[in-house]
Design an enzyme around this catalytic site. Sequence first.
Site, PDB file in Angstrom:
ATOM      1  N   HIS A 176       7.597   7.464  40.598  1.00 39.29           N
ATOM      2  CA  HIS A 176       6.249   7.680  41.129  1.00 39.29           C
ATOM      3  C   HIS A 176       5.882   9.155  41.127  1.00 39.29           C
ATOM      4  O   HIS A 176       6.742  10.032  41.015  1.00 39.29           O
ATOM      5  CB  HIS A 176       6.141   7.126  42.557  1.00 39.29           C
ATOM      6  CG  HIS A 176       7.009   7.845  43.553  1.00 39.29           C
ATOM      7  ND1 HIS A 176       8.372   7.643  43.638  1.00 39.29           N
ATOM      8  CD2 HIS A 176       6.724   8.787  44.482  1.00 39.29           C
ATOM      9  CE1 HIS A 176       8.877   8.409  44.590  1.00 39.29           C
ATOM     10  NE2 HIS A 176       7.909   9.127  45.109  1.00 39.29           N
ATOM     11  N   ASP A 234       3.875  11.496  43.855  1.00 36.81           N
ATOM     12  CA  ASP A 234       3.534  11.289  45.266  1.00 36.81           C
ATOM     13  C   ASP A 234       2.033  11.043  45.468  1.00 36.81           C
ATOM     14  O   ASP A 234       1.190  11.806  44.978  1.00 36.81           O
ATOM     15  CB  ASP A 234       3.978  12.499  46.097  1.00 36.81           C
ATOM     16  CG  ASP A 234       5.503  12.562  46.220  1.00 36.81           C
ATOM     17  OD1 ASP A 234       6.139  11.487  46.248  1.00 36.81           O
ATOM     18  OD2 ASP A 234       6.045  13.684  46.289  1.00 36.81           O
ATOM     19  N   HIS A 265       9.026  11.151  39.837  1.00 36.98           N
ATOM     20  CA  HIS A 265      10.396  11.246  40.339  1.00 36.98           C
ATOM     21  C   HIS A 265      10.831   9.914  40.919  1.00 36.98           C
ATOM     22  O   HIS A 265      10.016   9.017  41.151  1.00 36.98           O
ATOM     23  CB  HIS A 265      10.540  12.385  41.356  1.00 36.98           C
ATOM     24  CG  HIS A 265       9.633  12.260  42.539  1.00 36.98           C
ATOM     25  ND1 HIS A 265       8.315  12.641  42.493  1.00 36.98           N
ATOM     26  CD2 HIS A 265       9.838  11.775  43.783  1.00 36.98           C
ATOM     27  CE1 HIS A 265       7.759  12.411  43.666  1.00 36.98           C
ATOM     28  NE2 HIS A 265       8.661  11.872  44.468  1.00 36.98           N
TER      29      HIS A 265
END
Length: 281
Positions: free
Chosen positions: A103, A105, A257
């Site tokens: 994803h 953030d 990440h």
Amino acid sequence: MLSLKPMTTTKFVTEVEDIDLSQPIDAVTIKDLRDAINRHSILVFRGQSIDNDQHLAFSRNFGDLEIHTVKQYLLPDYPEIIALANRGENGTTPIDNGGAYWHSDISYKAKPPMGSLLYSLEVPPEGGDTLYTDMYAAYDALSEEMKGTLEGLRAVHGYAARFAKMGEGGKRPQLSAAQLAEVPEVSHPIVRTNPETGRKALYVNEGFTLSIVGMAMDESRDLLDRLTAHTMEPRFVYAHKWRVGDLVFWDNRATMHCATAYDTQYARTMHRTTIQGDVPI
Ligand code: OGA
Ligand code: MN
């Protein structure tokens, strides 16, 4: 002058040496760090020792800070800090492995955060790495045909479905009506341009991207799956092995990440601040 030490053979990740983040940082250095994150996407600062106020002060050099919609992980006196703490911290809900899916953030907001700064206080002896992928390199490596296909396309991002999926044995409550109202689905361009440099990155992620605007659901699923598989190829990925005192500052506009597993008999405690960003273009 910043002292930069590359950590990947590409420009993707660089260590910033000889800098003490507990101290105020001068304006020239801040400008250099902004330039560095536009060039490298991930900056690693090792051997730091910062308290919550110092973490906030350093983060604020790069913009206003985001306060997450879900409150149970926020430090009671520091709502700008998310505690990823598997033992909990000052009453926060323990979390073993938050973000164990690819994803960027909070991509589900109309103005997703520019960057995140994650600081490690306790780490397991092995495992619990965070994987990062280079979405500039992933875009550059697409065929010209695929780049053409993606031109002008937008994707829908949302949080509610992901949050429900994360419920561990029903342990996690659902988003409240007020929380849902804070995170309506939004759409963003699939190819995102950094307004400061003109570089293009892929901007879809496994965690929050739901569909492609104007495309039949199966076709949309298929294209998103192909893009996800492409972006996760090892050649684009860096695995950060945490040491206590690491602070990693990543550019959410150009990276994804993913948290990885570890033996939860060991404590893992990380603090994240999140820098507000702009409407993606
Ligand atoms: C985050 C996150 C992953 C990890 O802090 O945003 O996804 O490995 N963390 O803790
Ligand atoms: Mn994350």
